[in-house]
Motif scaffolding. Structure first.
Motif, mmCIF file in Angstrom:
data_model
loop_
_atom_site.group_PDB
_atom_site.id
_atom_site.type_symbol
_atom_site.label_atom_id
_atom_site.label_comp_id
_atom_site.label_asym_id
_atom_site.label_seq_id
_atom_site.Cartn_x
_atom_site.Cartn_y
_atom_site.Cartn_z
ATOM 1 N N ARG A 73 -0.653 -0.792 -7.189
ATOM 2 C CA ARG A 73 -1.784 -1.461 -7.499
ATOM 3 C C ARG A 73 -1.335 -2.910 -7.818
ATOM 4 O O ARG A 73 -0.158 -2.914 -8.260
ATOM 5 C CB ARG A 73 -2.553 -1.114 -8.580
ATOM 6 N N GLY A 74 -1.677 -3.789 -7.324
ATOM 7 C CA GLY A 74 -1.330 -5.277 -7.553
ATOM 8 C C GLY A 74 -2.387 -6.224 -7.049
ATOM 9 O O GLY A 74 -3.528 -6.067 -7.019
ATOM 10 N N LYS A 75 -1.701 -7.467 -6.758
ATOM 11 C CA LYS A 75 -2.411 -8.588 -6.227
ATOM 12 C C LYS A 75 -1.876 -9.161 -5.075
ATOM 13 O O LYS A 75 -0.652 -9.221 -4.935
ATOM 14 C CB LYS A 75 -2.412 -9.536 -7.659
ATOM 15 N N ASP A 76 -2.721 -9.757 -4.214
ATOM 16 C CA ASP A 76 -2.134 -10.415 -2.793
ATOM 17 C C ASP A 76 -1.145 -9.419 -2.045
ATOM 18 O O ASP A 76 0.053 -9.845 -1.529
ATOM 19 C CB ASP A 76 -1.634 -11.525 -3.131
ATOM 20 N N LEU A 77 -1.333 -7.981 -2.103
ATOM 21 C CA LEU A 77 -0.567 -7.090 -1.327
ATOM 22 C C LEU A 77 -0.684 -7.182 0.067
ATOM 23 O O LEU A 77 0.173 -6.753 0.884
ATOM 24 C CB LEU A 77 -0.813 -5.760 -1.648
ATOM 25 N N ASP A 78 -1.733 -7.836 0.680
ATOM 26 C CA ASP A 78 -2.068 -7.725 1.892
ATOM 27 C C ASP A 78 -1.311 -9.091 2.797
ATOM 28 O O ASP A 78 -1.535 -9.266 4.071
ATOM 29 C CB ASP A 78 -3.695 -8.004 2.593
ATOM 30 N N VAL A 79 -0.721 -9.950 2.219
ATOM 31 C CA VAL A 79 0.052 -11.033 2.806
ATOM 32 C C VAL A 79 1.364 -10.526 3.395
ATOM 33 O O VAL A 79 1.925 -11.384 4.153
ATOM 34 C CB VAL A 79 0.455 -11.902 1.697
ATOM 35 N N VAL A 80 1.780 -9.350 3.377
ATOM 36 C CA VAL A 80 2.973 -8.710 3.889
ATOM 37 C C VAL A 80 2.764 -7.766 4.874
ATOM 38 O O VAL A 80 1.953 -6.937 4.836
ATOM 39 C CB VAL A 80 3.935 -8.005 2.887
ATOM 40 N N ARG A 81 3.542 -7.835 6.090
ATOM 41 C CA ARG A 81 3.066 -7.167 6.967
ATOM 42 C C ARG A 81 3.811 -5.737 7.002
ATOM 43 O O ARG A 81 3.419 -4.777 7.526
ATOM 44 C CB ARG A 81 3.717 -7.789 8.631
ATOM 45 N N TRP A 82 5.126 -5.626 6.708
ATOM 46 C CA TRP A 82 5.740 -4.570 6.505
ATOM 47 C C TRP A 82 6.361 -4.119 4.928
ATOM 48 O O TRP A 82 7.526 -4.327 4.705
ATOM 49 C CB TRP A 82 6.965 -4.488 7.408
ATOM 50 N N PRO A 83 5.576 -3.826 4.117
ATOM 51 C CA PRO A 83 5.714 -3.385 2.651
ATOM 52 C C PRO A 83 6.714 -2.489 2.683
ATOM 53 O O PRO A 83 6.221 -1.040 3.424
ATOM 54 C CB PRO A 83 4.604 -3.300 2.010
ATOM 55 N N LEU A 84 7.759 -2.375 1.948
ATOM 56 C CA LEU A 84 8.673 -1.087 2.043
ATOM 57 C C LEU A 84 8.900 -0.496 0.779
ATOM 58 O O LEU A 84 8.870 -1.317 -0.437
ATOM 59 C CB LEU A 84 10.173 -1.494 2.768
ATOM 60 N N LEU A 85 9.058 0.724 0.548
ATOM 61 C CA LEU A 85 9.571 1.379 -0.510
ATOM 62 C C LEU A 85 11.040 1.742 -0.331
ATOM 63 O O LEU A 85 10.993 2.788 0.820
ATOM 64 C CB LEU A 85 8.746 2.622 -0.973
#
Length: 1905
Positions: A1032-1044
């Motif tokens: 959970r967080g904020k402004d997470l949709d500005v990144v195309r390829w979020p990685l763990l």
């Protein structure tokens, strides 16, 4: 949230709703399966909010009050027990009910904990929630789930806590006789709480616990008028304190901070008193803590309270302020001395302040029924902030340890700050985040009983934080740099410890502290020698400053690598012996030395370390083959060269008389350095030698004279490829030290890959003796054919080489003589173009075009104007041109679409034309995706367009930042990655093609705020990965390829098999590729990642990456473009944990598993629930799902489908049983359904067996639980035992070096305990003022007015006259005229001026406001006088009456400050000095002492002495026979070298140690009697018949003389004089003089007295009696011929070091502004500032001198030098001499000029030379802080003076003062009368006439009117 522990709770949630229990618990179990997340030193529970924290003293158990729960935790924060307290049906508008129908508005309400307290006596936990009107319950301390008491039907008297979560409730459990009581304070909350008082006393035991019936309540008229908001509650041994905020009443809307005090034993609140608190310039109090002796308060600061200030209120001043308010309300009707109301009865009650007898406050210290209550003081207790912080403070705790006060501050953002409260220099030295940012730290900030750990509570978690994390600092540097006041470097233990853990911390240089001056780690300052030859063994000396001392049987040792040698220490110098050669390791390959760590060690602890090198001269020679001699003598080492034997040696010279070339490090020899080595200087013949052609080489040599007389042959050696060629050579000597070597002519045929080949060459003499090459020496072989493939290359070659293009057979480039004459080609063929790059360019031109080919010119001039592109000129770049092979030119502009070949036309040759064509095309930008990304950068940006593959040098920009392009550039797409941007906003995209710019204005790129991660769970997974992580967080949709991602430390085989190197290339036309699963990083790490899916702008769903077996996870983190967030940061501190993959056993080992419909499948395994929950496990049988019911560590239970499913692949085979856990897919075998049989009856035997089995299992679980509890308690006991042993060990470890200070502190501790009983012997105010006003006048400064017979009849008129004189003094004009007239008289001496000033001070003492006004007027006149002379001289001496008046005024005003503040440290200093002096011998004749600070009083001889303890008989039996039962024995410490008078003085000090000196018997009125046995009584005296006389020298008798043994019994008996007892008058009215303790070395009948040393010889008949200390010192100064030997200076230093703490404490008390500065000081300094401003004095030095002269030098130096002015004590001459040194140090500290000392400075000044700069800073800070404090108003000063005026009310002494004042008036009567008559105003007031009337009355004359 709900816990699996819930069903086993022994108590219902709330009794009235027990009928809901089973269904409600089952519902909670189904909804909330997760247990609390716990780990070492941290505890949290999901979806649970924590409210309060409590600590059980002794056992250390922690109790957490939370919403709907109570938790019991071990000291390590492991969960021990839990209780559920809600939610319950409740409403704040209803009283507690049984039937829900009684309260229709009741709702399911969360129960927040409002109060959590521990009752140690009853071993109970008191917990009060917000529901049911705040009623409380009692639970067991051993198990919080065990409910001990809960009110069934509570009445309103049992409503305790506030029933609204936002309203604070505070409380205390306080001891009362036979029971504990509960004090509770709460704010106003809810409709039904209006009748609950804000403060109540409640019983904890009895029939109605928590009831306030019959106990005290704070009665309030209307609680809402005041609206108390409570902050904290504290208790000490006597009182309870409550800190709160409230407004005055409804009419007074302003809120203020208050503290209230109640006696602990006051169950009726009669003693309630409150006073306001004010932190200067700050807002309301937010948090508080009661530290030892101090109340710490955090106040809101800043414009909106967004900051905080920390203030400290001394508890003594707090209690004094409360007592003052109580006294005024008891005895003065609440009115202060000024008549203003300073105390009142508050809270709207009908009671009022009263006027009771003056002793009422003492008679009723805790009030009574008839005393007024509740009392509120009006005068606030004020202080200044110690510290300012940027965030509001919500919690305070403090710890006083190791002599320091440490405060812990928790702020509203979750930051914990550690603060060192170091006087006015308080500072934050460490801050750390606790829990989630923005989560405030709870006020329940607790320190455990050992002072080692701090428990921090936030809404989400409890943390245990070390108070001092000293062990985490592994070395001295990090330990000291941490600036942790509790940590220091324990040198001999080699670790960072707290002071108490370092056994020798009290000794010098043993424990290094970062706050000490010049604090740095031990290091090797120098080495002598710095290195050593490895073949020899010798001594190395290390210089290590501040090396600690060791005991006699301890030693340091040196370690050279692994070799140990004993160290010899002399001061800071340490000598070590180097290891023998066979103990040294070999030199590393390719080096001439070995460098070892040289470590000074104590046992196995490193004290200091450096590097030390052992060199080998023979290795120097072996390493440098080309120039062994030069390398030898110019090396870093002391190596010499032996030329005849070609050896490099160490030592003094070459062996066997051989010539020596010495090292450059030798300075006294001529034959040294590389310049005198036999050497080859260079080539004398050709440097360039063509191949296949014969040449003779010649070389220049010099310094061959070293070989003279030793003939030998010479050879040249050339290192050809694959061959070392030897050529005979001859020597031709040209000068004395120079010559030529000629090598035999030779033709060379090497195989050459390049056209030039450098060939090294050197010369040898004899059999392999090589001459040095002065520098790198080689000849160059060249082959024209190599590197010149075409004609242009050949012709461009260096002309000196003689290369020609030869067309003989195969055309080639040859050396001129090798080419036949007719085959030489002079003209080269046509240019050839092989390739051009790039093939396209922008129409603007400016593109760098590369042309590759052959015969493209011999030099740049050939091609300068020879190139055209598509018919357009192209300008070549000279820097990039390569002969014949490459031209780089810049294109010219051309129309779009122009195309054509490239042409190169060289003069006199046909042009060369390319087969490739170049095209001019116009690139266009159309759009980009995505159109936004985080400002941190890293977004993969795709730019769309046409003709983007234009030119070769393409770069992209987003705004002002470059955007690195990912190759390749495609015709329609460019991909780049954005760079970080300073702030969010729009940025235009720009692409540069060579010099052509294209901008995309239509769609700019938007930089957005960086995404923020706020929570991530779960934090554990199997190594197989695939577990879903919710982020959970904020402004997470500005990144195309979020990685763990996870970084893995993997083996080499795994890296090769499992990962590809990071490949950033892509192919045109392919879709955007998903990031690779695993990539290889630099450093051998492997990064494995999974792509998260974006659920929304606030939620990411990630799969945990898989971790291969054998790999070790290093870091787990999220990658959001360029934003990298560690998992622990995102999850609030919880690290991500990988668990081993689970193992499941097959369903059946033989064939398919048989399954009956309706049965639950049980699958066994290991570690099944370590990394997953049962909701995430998917189990399939064929194409149907088996529902998972339970998942434990070893079992999985699932409910299969009722009908047999089909196979998953649609085949006819049996369905497979498959378990899916994340990425793990485990196939456990086929399953076969059986037909459902008729269920048989369950046998009774089986039922019985099952029941017995269950019983046995239950018993086993209980037994294991009991054993575990027992083991845990046993482990805790063992741990506490170990702690106790460690503590005893630390206490036992001591050292002789700190014995002095330890003994002194022990004595001071004993003294402190004695002072608690007897008090400090302050003089009463009257005696104090008389001694200060009239110094040197003994005990009777004023003579009685009426003396002698016949005076009785004169008394009345004289008294009338003196009374009229007193009235006349009230005339300011008369008084000023009198003072000015007296001072103008020449015969009016300085002594007379001081006397009259003191008489005026005494006469006007009852009118101090008037006296102050007179003094200010006279000071103004004095300033006006000095301004025209030298203003810096003002107040320098006491020459005028106003200066003495100022001294007396300060003495009056500062008496209270002396008694309350400065008196104690000054008295402790005096006692410490006396104790130290008495520990060493003191010469009774010369007055010199072994222990002193004054070098003129230092006993320089070594006198042997032994301490003795005498048993002194005290009491009725003391004067009788020994052994009388009525007498008591008091031990007294003396020395065997003491004279009998000295013994009597010490005995009197011991026997009467609690008695003021004036009330003790005189030492001369008593005899000392030694009693041995029953009848043995011997009177001892200084001189008697047994005294030893030798050569006119008589020695005074000592205990050694009488051979008095240790432990002897003595008694003090009255002295007999002619058979009569001398009267012991303890209180003489007017003693004639002071007793002189020191005997004089006079001559009596030619016999001179001596004690320890004989005085200096004097001329015959010269009898010098030195009756004062000053005369003695002057005589001793004249007698001293030499400086004090250094051995005796150490005595002064030792004395100084021992007393340093007490001197510092005294100066700190005088110069500290931590407590309120006396108002008189502030008033005086403000007045001096006004005088300076009035007279235009801007020099700060002048003002500094005025303040110093007026206060510090005038008052404090006098007090330091003469403590008998304030104390009733005896000050011996030695103590007086030491005080003179300390007072001089204080004087030096007050001066403005720089304190300079030199070799000729007095020893007394040298002693404190290092401290004086620090004291100067204290003085300057004292003046600065007073200047910056708020001004003292005229009204405040007058109020204080009015209070002081009543302190001296002795009427007789006032008359005596007026009588003596009149005597002075009588001496200058006529002058005074004339001055009064000359003044016009005086004539109107008839002042002269009134003085004449007074004279007539006093002298019985008739006035001439």
């Amino acid at each position: 949230m709900c816990f699996l522990l819930l069903p086993f709770s022994t108590a219902p949630v709330m009794a009235p709703w027990s009928s809901l229990g089973p269904h409600f618990l089952l519902l909670l179990l189904l909804l909330c399966p997760l247990l609390p997340l716990t780990q070492a030193h941290h505890f949290s529970a999901l979806n649970t909010t924590f409210n309060h924290l409590a600590l059980a003293p002794g056992q250390g158990t922690i109790y957490v009050g939370a919403v709907n729960h109570l938790f019991q935790l071990s000291p390590e924060l492991q969960l021990e027990a839990m209780a559920v307290t809600g939610p319950v049906f409740d409403s704040p508008d209803c009283v507690p009910f049984h039937d829900p129908a009684e309260c229709p508005q009741a709702r399911l309400t969360d129960n927040a904990n409002q109060l959590l307290l521990v009752s140690s006596r009853a071993q109970e936990l008191v917990a009060c929630g917000q529901v049911r009107q705040g009623v409380c319950e009692k639970r067991s301390l051993d198990d919080v789930s065990k409910l001990l008491y809960q009110a069934e039907d509570p009445g309103d008297g049992q409503f305790v806590a506030a029933n609204t979560p936002g309203v604070a409730t505070v409380g205390l459990v306080v001891p009362a006789p036979g029971r504990d009581l509960l004090l509770v304070a709460r704010g106003l909350a809810g409709k039904l709480s209006g009748g609950v008082p804000p403060l109540t006393v409640r019983q904890l035991a009895g029939p109605q616990p928590f009831s306030s019936e019959g106990l005290g309540r704070l009665v309030v008229g209307d609680f809402s008028d005041y609206n108390n908001s409570y902050v904290a509650a504290f208790a000490n041994a006597h009182s309870a304190y409550f800190v709160f905020r409230r407004r005055g009443a409804r009419a007074q809307a302003e809120y203020r901070s208050y503290i209230a005090r109640v006696c602990l034993g006051d169950a009726n609140l009669y003693s309630y008193v409150e006073v306001p608190l004010n932190c200067h310039g700050q807002g309301l109090i937010q948090a508080a803590f009661l530290a030892p002796g101090t109340l710490l308060g955090a106040f809101a600061a800043g414009s909106r309270g967004a900051q905080a200030a920390l203030c400290a209120f001394p508890l003594a001043e707090l209690d004094r302020s409360i007592e003052q308010a109580r006294r005024l309300c008891y005895t003065a009707g609440g009115r202060g001395p000024s008549g203003m109301e300073e105390a009142t009865v508050e809270y709207g009650v009908t009671s009022h302040c009263v006027t009771l007898p003056a002793d009422s406050p003492e008679s009723y210290p805790c009030g009574d029924e008839h005393t007024p209550s509740p009392i509120a003081g009006r005068q606030p207790l004020e202080t200044r902030p110690l510290l300012q912080l940027g965030q509001p403070i919500s919690a305070i705790a403090a710890l006083h340890t190791d002599g320091h006060m440490i405060a812990f501050l928790g702020d509203t953002q979750g930051q914990l700050h550690k603060v060192f409260l170091n006087g006015s220099q308080s500072q934050v030295y460490h801050s750390q985040q606790m829990g989630l940012p923005g989560s405030a730290i709870s006020p329940d900030l607790l320190v455990d009983s050992s002072g080692s750990y701090l428990y921090v509570l936030t809404a989400q978690q409890v943390d245990r934080v070390p108070v001092a994390a000293c062990p985490q600092f592994s070395d001295c540097t990090s330990c000291l740099q941490a600036q942790d006041p509790l940590c220091g470097w324990c040198v001999l233990q080699g670790r960072c410890t707290r002071k108490g853990q370092c056994g020798r911390a009290g000794q010098s240089n043993q424990w290094l502290w970062s706050y000490e001056e010049d604090s740095h780690c031990l290091h090797v300052q120098s080495l002598l020698p710095a290195h050593y030859p490895r073949q020899e063994q010798g001594q190395v000396t290390l210089s290590i400053p501040r090396l600690p001392n060791l005991a006699m049987d301890e030693y340091f040792h040196c370690a050279f690598g692994d070799y140990d040698s004993l160290a010899h220490v002399e001061g800071p110098h340490v000598a070590c012996f180097t290891p023998p050669q066979d103990q040294l390791p070999l030199n590393p390959p390719g080096t001439d030395h070995i460098t070892l760590s040289l470590t000074l060690m104590f046992e196995d602890v490193t004290i200091a370390a450096t590097n030390f090198s052992f060199y080998d001269c023979s290795a120097v020679q072996a390493l440098e083959v080309a120039a062994p001699c030069r390398a030898c003598v110019s090396s870093l080492w002391r190596c010499h060269w032996c030329p005849q034997s070609s050896r490099c040696v160490y030592g003094e010279h070459c062996p066997d008389g051989e010539r020596t070339i010495y090292s450059t490090q030798e300075v006294d020899v001529q034959v040294r350095g590389p310049e005198v080595c036999p050497q080859v200087e260079g080539l004398a013949g050709p440097h360039l030698v063509p191949v296949d052609w014969e040449n003779r080489l010649a070389l220049r040599v010099r310094n061959l004279q070293h070989f003279r007389g030793l003939p030998a042959s010479y050879h040249c050696w050339l290192k050809l490829p694959g061959e070392l060629r030897r050529l005979p050579a001859s020597l031709e000597e040209m000068a004395e030290d120079a010559g030529l070597i000629y090598c035999q002519a030779q033709q060379f045929h090497p195989s050459m890959a390049q056209w030039e080949l450098p060939v090294p060459i050197y010369v040898t003499r004899g059999e392999g003796q090589r001459l040095d090459n002065a520098h790198t020496l080689h000849v160059t072989l060249y082959d024209c054919a190599v590197g010149h493939p075409d004609c242009s290359h050949c012709q461009a070659a260096n002309g000196s080489l003689g290369c020609l293009w030869c067309n003989h057979g195969q055309p080639a480039c040859l050396y001129g003589p090798l080419c036949p004459p007719g085959a030489v080609e002079l003209l080269c063929p046509t240019p050839r173009i092989d390739m051009i790059e790039p093939l396209t360019g922008p129409p603007e031109g400016g593109l760098a075009l590369t042309i590759l080919g052959s015969n493209l010119g011999r030099d740049f001039t050939d091609v300068q104007d020879a190139v055209s592109v598509a018919g357009q000129p192209c300008s070549p770049d000279p820097s990039l041109y390569r002969t014949s092979a490459r031209i780089v030119c810049v294109t010219s502009p051309a129309p779009n679409g122009t195309t054509g070949p490239i042409q190169v036309a060289i003069k006199s040759r046909p042009p060369g034309i390319s087969t490739q064509h170049f095209t001019y095309q116009d690139p266009t930008l159309l759009g980009l995706t995505p159109q936004w990304g985080p400002q941190a950068g890293g977004t993969q940006l795709t730019i769309h367009g046409q003709h983007l593959q234009t030119g070769g040098n393409i770069s992209a920009f987003v705004g002002g930042q470059s955007c690195p392009i990912q190759e390749p550039v495609c015709p329609e797409v460019i991909v780049c990655h954005t760079m970080p941007q300073a702030r969010p906003g729009e940025a235009v995209v720009r692409v540069v093609f060579g010099h052509a710019h294209r901008t995309l204005l239509s769609s700019p790129f938007h930089y957005t705020a960086n995404p923020q991660l706020m929570a991530a769970e779960p934090s554990v997974s199997f190594r197989g990965g695939g577990r879903q992580i919710r982020v959970r967080g904020k402004d997470l949709d500005v990144v195309r390829w979020p990685l763990l991602s996870v970084w893995l430390e993997a083996s080499a085989e795994m890296q090769v098999a499992g990962a590809q190197p990071r490949d950033l290339r892509r192919s045109c036309g392919a879709p955007a590729a998903v990031p690779q699963a695993c990539v290889q990083l630099e450093g051998g790490l492997l990064q494995c990642s999974t792509v998260c899916s974006i659920n929304s702008s606030s939620l990411l769903l990630c799969q945990s990456p898989a971790v291969p077996d054998g790999a070790r996870p290093q870091r787990v983190f999220f990658t959001l473009d360029n934003v990298h967030v560690d998992f622990a940061r995102a999850s609030g501190g919880q690290d991500f944990l990988y668990q081993p993959n689970p193992r499941l056993a097959p369903l059946s080992r033989k064939g398919p598993a048989r399954l009956k419909p309706g049965n639950v499948l049980d699958v066994e395994g290991e570690g099944l629930n370590l990394g997953i929950s049962k909701e995430e496990v998917r189990v399939h049988i064929g194409d149907s799902e088996c529902l998972v019911k339970t998942l434990t560590l070893t079992h999985l239970y699932c409910e299969p489908p009722p009908q047999a499913p089909h196979s998953a692949n649609g085949s006819s085979t049996l369905p497979q049983f498959v378990v899916q856990m994340g990425n793990l897919r485990l196939v456990l075998g086929p399953v076969q359904y059986e037909a459902e049989p008729v269920p048989p009856a369950f046998p009774m035997e089986a039922q019985v067996g099952l029941g017995m089995g269950a019983a046995v299992l239950t018993a086993a679980v209980l037994l294991l639980t009991i054993m575990y509890r027992h083991k845990s308690k046993q482990a805790l006991r063992d741990y506490q035992k170990v702690l106790m042993q460690l503590e005893n060990l630390e206490i036992g470890v001591g050292d002789q070096c700190r014995k002095e200070f330890t003994d002194l502190m022990t004595e001071m501790t004993d003294l402190s305990s004695d002072l608690e009983a007897s008090g400090i012997p302050f003089l009463d105010y009257r005696t104090y003022t008389e001694r200060v006003f009239f110094p040197g006048h003994g005990g009777c400064p004023l003579q009685p007015v009426f003396e002698g017979p016949g005076e009785e009849g004169n008394r009345t008129p004289v008294r009338q006259g003196l009374t009229q004189l007193s009235n006349l003094l009230n005339s300011k004009l008369f008084l000023l005229t009198l003072i000015h007239t007296l001072e103008e008289q020449p015969s009016f001496s300085q002594r007379d001026r001081c006397h009259v000033a003191s008489l005026l001070s005494l006469a006007l003492h009852s009118k101090l406001e008037y006296l102050t006004d007179i003094m200010k007027t006279l000071l103004g006149d004095l300033a006006a006088h000095y301004v025209h002379k030298n203003p810096k001289l003002m107040l320098r001496r006491t020459e005028t009456m106003v200066e003495k008046l100022l001294t007396n005024w300060l003495s009056i005003c500062l008496y209270t400050f002396l008694r309350d503040v400065a008196g104690e440290p000054l008295y402790m200093l005096l006692r410490a000095i006396q104790y130290q002096v008495d520990k060493g011998p003191v010469d009774a004749v010369t007055g010199k002492a072994k222990r002193t600070l004054n070098d003129s009083r230092l006993l320089r001889e070594d006198v042997e002495f032994q301490p003795l303890t005498l048993m002194v008989l005290v009491g009725p039996g003391a004067g009788g026979a020994a052994g009388s039962s009525a007498a008591q024995h008091v031990p007294a410490r003396v020395l065997d070298t003491d004279t009998i008078t000295q013994v009597k003085e010490k005995v009197l000090d011991q026997v009467y140690k609690g008695t003021p000196f004036s009330q003790r018997p005189s030492v001369h009125a008593l005899d000392l009697e030694w009693r041995s046995g029953l009848a043995g009584h011997l009177t001892l005296s200084d001189e008697d018949l047994t005294s030893v006389t030798n050569n006119h020298w008589k020695r005074l008798n000592t205990l050694q003389h009488y051979k008095v043994p240790d432990g002897a019994t003595v008694g003090l008996i009255p002295q007999l004089h002619n058979g009569r007892t001398i009267s012991q008058n303890l209180a003489q009215s007017c003693p004639s003089g002071e007793n002189i303790a020191m005997l004089e070395d006079g001559e009596e009948g030619g016999v001179r007295l001596w004690h320890l040393v004989k005085g200096t010889e004097e001329p015959e008949g010269a009898k010098i009696w030195r009756n004062s200390l000053r005369e003695q010192e002057q005589e001793q100064e004249r007698a001293r011929a030499k400086a004090i030997p250094e051995i005796y200076l150490t005595r002064l230093l030792s004395m100084k070091g021992t007393l340093q703490k007490f001197v510092d404490d005294t100066f700190q008390a005088i110069l500290s502004v931590n407590r309120p500065v006396p108002i008189a000081v502030k008033y005086l300094f403000d007045f001096l500032d006004e005088l300076a401003e009035k007279h235009g004095i801007e020099d700060p030095e002048t003002l500094h001198i005025w303040k110093t002269n007026s206060l510090l030098l005038r008052f404090w130096v006098n007090t330091l030098k003469n403590p008998q002015l304030i104390f009733d004590i005896r000050v011996s001459d030695n103590v007086d001499a030491i005080l003179a040194v300390i007072a001089q140090t204080f004087i030096d500290s007050c001066t403005v000029s720089e304190h300079k000392v030199g070799r000729d400075s007095p020893v007394n000044k040298l002693l404190y030379a290092r401290e004086i700069p620090r004291y100067k800073q204290m003085v300057e800070r004292y003046y600065s802080d007073i200047h910056q404090s708020s001004s003292a108003s005229y009204q405040e000063m007058n109020s204080a003076l009015a209070e002081l005026s009543g302190n001296y009310t002795s009427a007789p002494h006032c008359l005596e003062a007026l009588q003596e004042l009149y005597n002075h008036i009588h001496r200058y009567y006529d002058q005074i009368i004339n001055a009064l008559e000359e003044d016009p105003v005086g004539q109107k007031m008839q002042l002269a006439c009134r003085l004449q009337q007074i004279a007539a009355l006093v002298e019985n004359k008739v006035t001439d009117l």
